[in-house]
Scaffold this motif. Sequence first.
Motif, mmCIF file in Angstrom:
data_model
loop_
_atom_site.group_PDB
_atom_site.id
_atom_site.type_symbol
_atom_site.label_atom_id
_atom_site.label_comp_id
_atom_site.label_asym_id
_atom_site.label_seq_id
_atom_site.Cartn_x
_atom_site.Cartn_y
_atom_site.Cartn_z
ATOM 1 N N MET A 220 0.706 -1.002 0.042
ATOM 2 C CA MET A 220 0.019 0.035 -0.371
ATOM 3 C C MET A 220 1.046 1.274 0.000
ATOM 4 N N ARG A 221 0.551 2.179 -0.865
ATOM 5 C CA ARG A 221 1.465 3.495 -0.898
ATOM 6 C C ARG A 221 1.087 4.567 0.117
ATOM 7 N N PRO A 222 1.918 5.119 0.566
ATOM 8 C CA PRO A 222 1.648 6.080 1.699
ATOM 9 C C PRO A 222 0.582 7.281 1.238
ATOM 10 N N PRO A 223 -0.252 7.680 2.021
ATOM 11 C CA PRO A 223 -1.112 8.744 1.699
ATOM 12 C C PRO A 223 -0.455 10.052 1.443
ATOM 13 N N SER A 224 -0.835 10.601 0.070
ATOM 14 C CA SER A 224 -0.221 11.878 -0.320
ATOM 15 C C SER A 224 -0.739 12.937 0.312
ATOM 16 N N PRO A 225 0.316 14.026 0.888
ATOM 17 C CA PRO A 225 -0.168 15.175 1.659
ATOM 18 C C PRO A 225 -1.126 16.086 0.892
ATOM 19 N N SER A 226 -2.160 16.557 1.576
ATOM 20 C CA SER A 226 -2.979 17.299 1.052
ATOM 21 C C SER A 226 -2.639 18.713 0.336
ATOM 22 N N THR A 227 -3.379 19.125 -0.605
ATOM 23 C CA THR A 227 -2.844 20.477 -1.164
ATOM 24 C C THR A 227 -2.648 21.685 -0.323
ATOM 25 N N PRO A 228 -3.284 21.840 0.792
ATOM 26 C CA PRO A 228 -2.904 22.888 1.820
ATOM 27 C C PRO A 228 -1.710 22.575 2.479
ATOM 28 N N GLU A 229 -1.389 21.339 2.634
ATOM 29 C CA GLU A 229 -0.164 20.842 3.505
ATOM 30 C C GLU A 229 1.041 21.264 2.349
ATOM 31 N N LYS A 230 0.789 21.096 1.072
ATOM 32 C CA LYS A 230 1.984 21.178 0.267
ATOM 33 C C LYS A 230 2.271 22.765 0.192
ATOM 34 N N ASP A 231 1.090 23.417 0.107
ATOM 35 C CA ASP A 231 1.162 24.916 -0.232
ATOM 36 C C ASP A 231 1.890 25.592 1.100
ATOM 37 N N PHE A 232 1.448 25.092 2.029
ATOM 38 C CA PHE A 232 2.106 25.753 3.560
ATOM 39 C C PHE A 232 3.515 25.285 3.453
ATOM 40 N N PHE A 233 3.754 24.107 3.307
ATOM 41 C CA PHE A 233 5.256 23.752 3.158
ATOM 42 C C PHE A 233 6.263 24.278 2.408
ATOM 43 N N MET B 267 3.033 -0.848 13.395
ATOM 44 C CA MET B 267 2.890 0.559 14.356
ATOM 45 C C MET B 267 3.680 1.634 13.686
ATOM 46 N N ALA B 268 4.614 1.544 12.801
ATOM 47 C CA ALA B 268 5.494 2.477 12.172
ATOM 48 C C ALA B 268 4.617 3.501 11.305
ATOM 49 N N ALA B 269 3.806 2.683 10.632
ATOM 50 C CA ALA B 269 3.125 3.433 9.476
ATOM 51 C C ALA B 269 1.727 2.787 9.275
ATOM 52 N N GLY B 270 0.715 3.526 8.857
ATOM 53 C CA GLY B 270 -0.453 2.991 8.912
ATOM 54 C C GLY B 270 -0.566 2.140 7.562
ATOM 55 N N GLU B 271 0.329 2.580 6.543
ATOM 56 C CA GLU B 271 0.048 2.032 5.207
ATOM 57 C C GLU B 271 0.909 0.756 5.060
ATOM 58 N N VAL B 272 1.697 0.108 6.158
ATOM 59 C CA VAL B 272 2.521 -1.190 6.264
ATOM 60 C C VAL B 272 1.459 -2.060 6.545
ATOM 61 N N GLU B 273 1.346 -3.248 5.763
ATOM 62 C CA GLU B 273 0.486 -4.176 5.700
ATOM 63 C C GLU B 273 1.383 -5.523 6.345
ATOM 64 N N PRO B 274 0.915 -6.009 7.383
ATOM 65 C CA PRO B 274 1.521 -7.104 8.054
ATOM 66 C C PRO B 274 1.813 -8.361 7.033
ATOM 67 N N GLY B 275 2.778 -8.997 7.034
ATOM 68 C CA GLY B 275 3.479 -10.093 6.360
ATOM 69 C C GLY B 275 3.720 -9.709 4.851
ATOM 70 N N ARG B 276 3.793 -8.469 4.667
ATOM 71 C CA ARG B 276 4.071 -8.024 3.307
ATOM 72 C C ARG B 276 5.091 -6.878 3.096
ATOM 73 N N GLN B 277 6.174 -7.013 2.652
ATOM 74 C CA GLN B 277 6.970 -6.004 2.585
ATOM 75 C C GLN B 277 6.462 -4.807 1.368
ATOM 76 N N SER B 278 6.827 -3.723 2.087
ATOM 77 C CA SER B 278 6.698 -2.426 1.311
ATOM 78 C C SER B 278 7.869 -1.765 0.795
ATOM 79 N N GLU B 279 7.831 -1.024 -0.388
ATOM 80 C CA GLU B 279 8.945 -0.530 -0.913
ATOM 81 C C GLU B 279 9.876 0.153 0.040
ATOM 82 N N GLU B 280 9.337 0.875 0.833
ATOM 83 C CA GLU B 280 10.324 1.422 1.910
ATOM 84 C C GLU B 280 10.971 0.427 2.726
ATOM 85 N N GLU B 281 10.342 -0.666 3.212
ATOM 86 C CA GLU B 281 10.934 -1.673 3.881
ATOM 87 C C GLU B 281 12.150 -2.382 3.189
#
Length: 296
Positions: A1-14, A80-94
């Motif tokens: 599962m891909r991590p959620p993309s930041p919202s447009t207001p978050e991007k603009d403020f950042f 527990m580290a991130a909501g997009e991590v699925e148990p038993g399945r390696q993510s790209e970040e891992e």
Amino acid sequence: MRPPSPSTPEKDFFFAALDAGHRLDGRAFSEPRAPALVFGPALGTPSSPSERRGRRARRAPRADAPFEGVLSVHAELSPMAAGEVEPGRQSEEEISLARMLDKIFRRADAIDREALCILAGERVRPPPTNLLQSHAHPQVWHVRLALHVLADAGNALDAAVLAGSAALRHFRRPDAEVVGRAVTLHAPDARAPVPLALHYTPFCVSYALFAGDGEEDVRALLDPGLLEARLAHGTLALALTPARELAVVHKAGGLPLAPAALMRAVRAAARRAQELDAWLGARVRDDWARKRVEVR
């Protein structure tokens, strides 16, 4: 599962804050977060706010390297580290984290594997009693470095490398005595354990890169947070030794970086590695003193 993309207001403020020369947490562009480290009851089991790790000695040597011990590196990103991590399945970040840790510790020869050889051949396990004699065939140590990311506030790689280096410097293996072909392993309460022989202690310094007006104007944010890493146009990870030696250089993303900007990042990373080495050495010595570990 891909991590959620930041919202447009978050991007603009950042990016508005970035253009004004500010980071969201108030740090300067070249200011890292303060490290923290807690040692467990056993030697070689430290934990940082985002990682916990341990190591054991086991397993036979490789057939093509009978005079070398074995170092294996394992990394796991907990749900527990991130909501997009699925148990038993390696993510790209891992997968990326595990590969970088393997490069830094195993492939770059951070540990002297020949020093892990007792007699070339079979495996050695920690003794269940104070004394264990073996007349079996040649034996080596297997060091397993396991890192578990329990929380991710950005830049988990640097925290994992710091925790892994702390584990290797803090750990001590049982002393082995060889008489002829007989191997005697002494438990820690019978004879002082032996620290691992390290070629160097690696430290990783990462940057999040953001485009400017040109290659010379690339903005490099040291020790990026989670939002900074997700919005970065590129990343740069430098694994260095306290002696200012580069072990691994990893640049991801298509953002071009001028040689002068790269050298500025390397020099700042080298200073940071020396600071971390002094800080880690003091923490390890303090914990050894509390545990009354004999220094060999």
